[in-house]
Design a protein around this motif. Structure first.
Motif, PDB file in Angstrom:
ATOM      1  N   VAL A   9       0.849  -1.206   0.000  1.00  0.00           N
ATOM      2  CA  VAL A   9       0.000   0.000   0.000  1.00  0.00           C
ATOM      3  C   VAL A   9       0.874   1.242   0.000  1.00  0.00           C
ATOM      4  O   VAL A   9       0.620   2.202  -0.749  1.00  0.00           O
ATOM      5  CB  VAL A   9      -0.970  -0.003   1.211  1.00  0.00           C
ATOM      6  CG1 VAL A   9      -1.644   1.349   1.375  1.00  0.00           C
ATOM      7  CG2 VAL A   9      -2.006  -1.106   1.057  1.00  0.00           C
ATOM      8  N   ILE A  10       1.920   1.243   0.821  1.00  0.00           N
ATOM      9  CA  ILE A  10       2.814   2.405   0.881  1.00  0.00           C
ATOM     10  C   ILE A  10       3.473   2.642  -0.473  1.00  0.00           C
ATOM     11  O   ILE A  10       3.459   3.758  -1.007  1.00  0.00           O
ATOM     12  CB  ILE A  10       3.875   2.225   1.989  1.00  0.00           C
ATOM     13  CG1 ILE A  10       3.206   2.226   3.369  1.00  0.00           C
ATOM     14  CG2 ILE A  10       4.936   3.326   1.909  1.00  0.00           C
ATOM     15  CD1 ILE A  10       4.135   1.856   4.510  1.00  0.00           C
ATOM     16  N   VAL A  11       4.041   1.603  -1.049  1.00  0.00           N
ATOM     17  CA  VAL A  11       4.742   1.740  -2.330  1.00  0.00           C
ATOM     18  C   VAL A  11       3.770   2.153  -3.441  1.00  0.00           C
ATOM     19  O   VAL A  11       4.082   3.036  -4.256  1.00  0.00           O
ATOM     20  CB  VAL A  11       5.480   0.430  -2.687  1.00  0.00           C
ATOM     21  CG1 VAL A  11       6.007   0.455  -4.112  1.00  0.00           C
ATOM     22  CG2 VAL A  11       6.620   0.190  -1.696  1.00  0.00           C
ATOM     23  N   ALA A  12       2.595   1.547  -3.485  1.00  0.00           N
ATOM     24  CA  ALA A  12       1.606   1.900  -4.509  1.00  0.00           C
ATOM     25  C   ALA A  12       1.160   3.355  -4.356  1.00  0.00           C
ATOM     26  O   ALA A  12       1.053   4.082  -5.351  1.00  0.00           O
ATOM     27  CB  ALA A  12       0.398   0.963  -4.436  1.00  0.00           C
ATOM     28  N   GLY A  13       0.901   3.783  -3.133  1.00  0.00           N
ATOM     29  CA  GLY A  13       0.488   5.165  -2.898  1.00  0.00           C
ATOM     30  C   GLY A  13       1.539   6.159  -3.347  1.00  0.00           C
ATOM     31  O   GLY A  13       1.239   7.157  -4.013  1.00  0.00           O
ATOM     32  N   ILE A  14       2.795   5.882  -2.996  1.00  0.00           N
ATOM     33  CA  ILE A  14       3.890   6.761  -3.414  1.00  0.00           C
ATOM     34  C   ILE A  14       3.989   6.777  -4.940  1.00  0.00           C
ATOM     35  O   ILE A  14       4.110   7.846  -5.551  1.00  0.00           O
ATOM     36  CB  ILE A  14       5.222   6.305  -2.784  1.00  0.00           C
ATOM     37  CG1 ILE A  14       5.201   6.523  -1.272  1.00  0.00           C
ATOM     38  CG2 ILE A  14       6.402   7.041  -3.421  1.00  0.00           C
ATOM     39  CD1 ILE A  14       6.344   5.839  -0.540  1.00  0.00           C
ATOM     40  N   GLY A  15       3.933   5.604  -5.553  1.00  0.00           N
ATOM     41  CA  GLY A  15       4.059   5.513  -7.010  1.00  0.00           C
ATOM     42  C   GLY A  15       2.971   6.275  -7.744  1.00  0.00           C
ATOM     43  O   GLY A  15       3.256   7.040  -8.675  1.00  0.00           O
ATOM     44  N   ILE A  16       1.729   6.093  -7.324  1.00  0.00           N
ATOM     45  CA  ILE A  16       0.614   6.783  -7.984  1.00  0.00           C
ATOM     46  C   ILE A  16       0.733   8.290  -7.808  1.00  0.00           C
ATOM     47  O   ILE A  16       0.583   9.059  -8.763  1.00  0.00           O
ATOM     48  CB  ILE A  16      -0.734   6.260  -7.442  1.00  0.00           C
ATOM     49  CG1 ILE A  16      -0.949   4.806  -7.875  1.00  0.00           C
ATOM     50  CG2 ILE A  16      -1.890   7.136  -7.905  1.00  0.00           C
ATOM     51  CD1 ILE A  16      -2.084   4.112  -7.142  1.00  0.00           C
ATOM     52  N   ASP A  17       1.018   8.728  -6.575  1.00  0.00           N
ATOM     53  CA  ASP A  17       1.121  10.164  -6.320  1.00  0.00           C
ATOM     54  C   ASP A  17       2.261  10.781  -7.121  1.00  0.00           C
ATOM     55  O   ASP A  17       2.090  11.834  -7.742  1.00  0.00           O
ATOM     56  CB  ASP A  17       1.316  10.417  -4.823  1.00  0.00           C
ATOM     57  CG  ASP A  17       1.367  11.897  -4.499  1.00  0.00           C
ATOM     58  OD1 ASP A  17       0.369  12.596  -4.779  1.00  0.00           O
ATOM     59  OD2 ASP A  17       2.410  12.362  -3.983  1.00  0.00           O
ATOM     60  N   GLN A  18       3.420  10.144  -7.125  1.00  0.00           N
ATOM     61  CA  GLN A  18       4.562  10.694  -7.845  1.00  0.00           C
ATOM     62  C   GLN A  18       4.336  10.687  -9.361  1.00  0.00           C
ATOM     63  O   GLN A  18       4.751  11.623 -10.052  1.00  0.00           O
ATOM     64  CB  GLN A  18       5.849   9.936  -7.484  1.00  0.00           C
ATOM     65  CG  GLN A  18       6.350  10.247  -6.085  1.00  0.00           C
ATOM     66  CD  GLN A  18       6.748  11.699  -5.922  1.00  0.00           C
ATOM     67  OE1 GLN A  18       7.497  12.250  -6.722  1.00  0.00           O
ATOM     68  NE2 GLN A  18       6.230  12.342  -4.885  1.00  0.00           N
ATOM     69  N   TRP A  19       3.656   9.673  -9.875  1.00  0.00           N
ATOM     70  CA  TRP A  19       3.356   9.608 -11.306  1.00  0.00           C
ATOM     71  C   TRP A  19       2.443  10.769 -11.710  1.00  0.00           C
ATOM     72  O   TRP A  19       2.690  11.452 -12.710  1.00  0.00           O
ATOM     73  CB  TRP A  19       2.721   8.256 -11.639  1.00  0.00           C
ATOM     74  CG  TRP A  19       2.309   8.116 -13.066  1.00  0.00           C
ATOM     75  CD1 TRP A  19       3.110   8.140 -14.172  1.00  0.00           C
ATOM     76  CD2 TRP A  19       0.973   7.936 -13.546  1.00  0.00           C
ATOM     77  NE1 TRP A  19       2.353   7.972 -15.317  1.00  0.00           N
ATOM     78  CE2 TRP A  19       1.034   7.854 -14.955  1.00  0.00           C
ATOM     79  CE3 TRP A  19      -0.258   7.829 -12.914  1.00  0.00           C
ATOM     80  CZ2 TRP A  19      -0.088   7.674 -15.738  1.00  0.00           C
ATOM     81  CZ3 TRP A  19      -1.382   7.653 -13.697  1.00  0.00           C
ATOM     82  CH2 TRP A  19      -1.293   7.572 -15.097  1.00  0.00           C
TER      83      TRP A  19
END
Length: 167
Positions: A9-19
């Motif tokens: 969840v942490i990695v996915a959240g960071i990835g989506i936000d940064q993208w």
């Protein structure tokens, strides 16, 4: 929620936000408004402060240090939370993902946070924010909801137990 799901969840959240922030930074002009719905738009702005641009005059490294301290505390709380409390663990993961994306990645690499979501009407607008801010807010709400559910469960169990005086 077990550790692998928590970290995912942490990695996915960071990835989506940064993208999304990358798309906003590379495809929108500063202060450009793109209406998505009559009350929702994309609006590119840079925030050097914290929520709602508060404390924008503070030193960037002080803000990063405060964010790291808060993230350590939230991580400690998450580690102490029973994995069976899925809502709370999901909430902590969302908080950490939003804080990491906004307060570490953006501030360290850019020196500011990229905000881009604007709720508005023709005569009113809410502060511009981003997905990481939403993750933090929703995460906090999930932690509170989990506590309320736990409190109500204990209250019901107490009502079924022995009455005053121990039975």
């Amino acid at each position: 929620m077990r550790l692998p799901a928590f970290l995912a969840v942490i990695v996915a959240g960071i990835g989506i936000d940064q993208w999304i922030k990358h798309l906003v930074e590379t495809r929108m002009a500063m202060h450009e408004l793109i209406d998505v719905l009559p009350f929702l738009g994309l609006f590119r702005i840079h925030n050097t402060g914290i929520a709602f641009s508060m404390f924008s005059g503070l030193d960037r490294m002080l803000l990063i240090g405060l964010a790291v301290a808060v993230m350590i505390f939230v991580g400690w709380l998450a580690a102490r939370t029973d994995p069976a409390h899925v809502l709370a663990r999901l909430g902590f993961a969302l908080i950490l993902s939003g804080a990491f994306s906004n307060n570490l990645i953006d501030r360290l690499l850019l020196g500011y946070v990229v905000d881009y979501i604007l709720f508005h009407t023709p005569t009113w607008s809410f502060a511009v924010f981003n997905l990481a801010d939403a993750f933090i807010s929703v995460g906090a709400g999930l932690v509170i909801l989990d506590e309320v559910i736990l409190w109500r469960r204990h209250a019901r169990q107490g009502a079924k137990g022995p009455g005053p005086g121990g039975g």
